[in-house]
Design a protein around this motif. Sequence first.
Motif, short mmCIF file in Angstrom:
data_model
loop_
_atom_site.label_atom_id
_atom_site.label_comp_id
_atom_site.label_asym_id
_atom_site.label_seq_id
_atom_site.Cartn_x
_atom_site.Cartn_y
_atom_site.Cartn_z
N MET A 1 -2.87 1.26 -4.60
CA MET A 1 -1.58 0.73 -4.21
C MET A 1 -1.49 -0.79 -4.36
SD MET A 1 -0.58 3.28 -1.04
CE MET A 1 -2.20 3.40 -0.27
N SER A 2 -2.64 -1.45 -4.45
CA SER A 2 -2.64 -2.90 -4.68
C SER A 2 -2.46 -3.21 -6.17
CB SER A 2 -3.95 -3.51 -4.18
OG SER A 2 -4.08 -3.34 -2.78
N ALA A 3 -3.13 -2.43 -7.01
CA ALA A 3 -3.04 -2.65 -8.46
C ALA A 3 -1.84 -1.92 -9.07
CB ALA A 3 -4.32 -2.19 -9.14
N HIS A 4 -1.20 -1.03 -8.30
CA HIS A 4 -0.05 -0.25 -8.77
C HIS A 4 -0.43 0.63 -9.96
CE1 HIS A 4 2.03 -3.07 -6.17
NE2 HIS A 4 1.66 -4.08 -6.94
N THR A 5 -1.57 1.31 -9.83
CA THR A 5 -2.03 2.19 -10.90
C THR A 5 -2.37 3.57 -10.34
OG1 THR A 5 -4.31 1.42 -10.64
CG2 THR A 5 -2.95 0.33 -12.34
N PHE A 6 -2.28 4.56 -11.21
CA PHE A 6 -2.65 5.94 -10.90
C PHE A 6 -3.59 6.39 -12.00
CE2 PHE A 6 -1.74 10.57 -10.57
CZ PHE A 6 -1.94 10.74 -9.20
N VAL A 11 -4.82 5.89 -17.40
CA VAL A 11 -4.48 4.95 -16.34
C VAL A 11 -2.99 4.69 -16.44
CG1 VAL A 11 -4.87 2.67 -15.34
CG2 VAL A 11 -6.77 3.89 -16.43
N MET A 12 -2.24 5.10 -15.42
CA MET A 12 -0.79 5.06 -15.45
C MET A 12 -0.24 3.98 -14.54
SD MET A 12 -0.28 9.15 -14.88
CE MET A 12 -1.33 10.35 -15.74
N PRO A 13 0.75 3.23 -14.96
CA PRO A 13 1.44 2.35 -14.02
C PRO A 13 2.17 3.21 -12.99
CG PRO A 13 2.51 2.32 -16.18
CD PRO A 13 1.28 3.16 -16.32
N ALA A 14 2.15 2.78 -11.74
CA ALA A 14 2.75 3.58 -10.68
C ALA A 14 3.40 2.67 -9.64
CB ALA A 14 1.67 4.43 -10.02
N SER A 15 4.26 3.29 -8.84
CA SER A 15 4.83 2.62 -7.69
C SER A 15 4.61 3.50 -6.47
CB SER A 15 6.33 2.36 -7.91
OG SER A 15 6.87 1.63 -6.81
N PHE A 16 4.29 2.88 -5.35
CA PHE A 16 3.99 3.62 -4.11
C PHE A 16 5.01 3.22 -3.03
CE2 PHE A 16 0.24 3.09 -6.68
CZ PHE A 16 -0.37 4.33 -6.67
N GLY A 17 4.70 3.57 -1.77
CA GLY A 17 5.63 3.33 -0.69
C GLY A 17 5.86 1.86 -0.38
N LYS A 18 7.12 1.51 -0.19
CA LYS A 18 7.49 0.13 0.14
C LYS A 18 7.24 -0.14 1.62
CE LYS A 18 12.32 1.59 0.62
NZ LYS A 18 13.68 1.41 0.06
N PRO A 19 7.30 -1.41 2.04
CA PRO A 19 7.08 -1.74 3.45
C PRO A 19 7.99 -0.92 4.36
CG PRO A 19 7.07 -3.74 2.13
CD PRO A 19 7.48 -2.62 1.20
N GLY A 20 7.39 -0.35 5.38
CA GLY A 20 8.11 0.52 6.29
C GLY A 20 8.06 1.97 5.90
N TRP A 21 7.72 2.23 4.64
CA TRP A 21 7.59 3.60 4.12
C TRP A 21 6.30 3.73 3.32
CZ3 TRP A 21 10.92 7.02 6.00
CH2 TRP A 21 12.12 6.53 6.53
N GLU A 22 5.23 3.13 3.84
CA GLU A 22 3.96 3.07 3.10
C GLU A 22 3.41 4.46 2.79
OE1 GLU A 22 4.67 1.29 5.76
OE2 GLU A 22 4.39 -0.83 5.24
N THR A 23 2.84 4.59 1.62
CA THR A 23 2.12 5.81 1.22
C THR A 23 0.87 5.93 2.07
OG1 THR A 23 2.94 5.56 -1.04
CG2 THR A 23 1.02 7.00 -0.71
N PRO A 24 0.57 7.10 2.64
CA PRO A 24 -0.61 7.23 3.49
C PRO A 24 -1.91 7.10 2.71
CG PRO A 24 0.39 9.38 3.10
CD PRO A 24 1.33 8.36 2.54
N VAL A 25 -2.88 6.47 3.34
CA VAL A 25 -4.21 6.32 2.74
C VAL A 25 -5.05 7.56 3.03
CG1 VAL A 25 -6.37 5.00 2.89
CG2 VAL A 25 -4.16 3.80 2.91
N GLY A 26 -5.83 7.99 2.05
CA GLY A 26 -6.71 9.14 2.25
C GLY A 26 -6.84 9.97 0.98
N HIS A 30 9.74 5.71 -1.08
CA HIS A 30 9.73 6.06 0.34
C HIS A 30 8.42 6.74 0.73
CE1 HIS A 30 14.10 5.43 -0.15
NE2 HIS A 30 14.07 5.12 1.13
N GLY A 31 7.36 6.48 -0.01
CA GLY A 31 6.04 7.03 0.31
C GLY A 31 5.43 7.85 -0.80
#
Length: 243
Positions: free
Chosen positions: A123-128, A139-154, A216-217
């Motif tokens: 989520m820091s490098a915005h990659t999948f 290695v794919m460019p990606a977007s994850f959850g924005k502030p307040g709707w963070e993607t869960p870690v795990g 949104h996550g």
Amino acid sequence: MFLASVVIVLATFGSGAAAATLIGKPPVDTVAAISPAVGQTVGIAHPVTVRFAAPVADRARAESKLGVSSTQPLAGTYSWVGDTELTWTPDEFLPARSPITVRFGDTRSEFTTNAGVVAEGDMSAHTFTVSIGGKVQWVMPASFGKPGWETPVGTYPVLEKFRSVVFDSRTIGIPLNSAEGYYINGEYAERLTWGGVFVHSAPWSVDSQGYANVSHGCVNLSAEDAAWYYQNVGVGDPVTLHW
């Protein structure tokens, strides 16, 4: 005499003779179904679920009767849904391209794992990043959850796959008339959590993929990347999300 385990019923037939019928108690911890099913091929993080025909009184006893193995026994943890469903989750990934045997008492089942499609969302490098059999494939460019709707870690095994799906913000508590509301027809989607986190095609966020987290996550991918992942990943394959 097994008076503790049987009931004797006297029945009178037309001849006047009395016959004794033995009615045994139901077997303890009778298995109704095991998942994955016999012959199924699944991902390397897929849990094993045993569903029972009746509530289980002694959970520890039931857990001790469940064995999962490949060429050797495999370690895992146990969890329950009510008193009738036991889930075994592997401590480590299952061996790829291998038969997996499940035994519960005298009940036996066997399924197979796939090549091992492992995804890592940074989520820091915005990659999948997707590896198959231990080798990085894409290695794919990606977007994850924005502030307040963070993607869960795990680490999450893929729960379901959908060629097409409707994303409705009301399912995660956002009214449609809210500024954050949405009702979108999505494609190439893999469910990671029952709470609504998916990997999916998101052509609307392509300009942010690889640069910023705006969802949104969910894990947003381009249509091309999402289609490739959908075609290669199996239910039960792991996705690890981290910063």
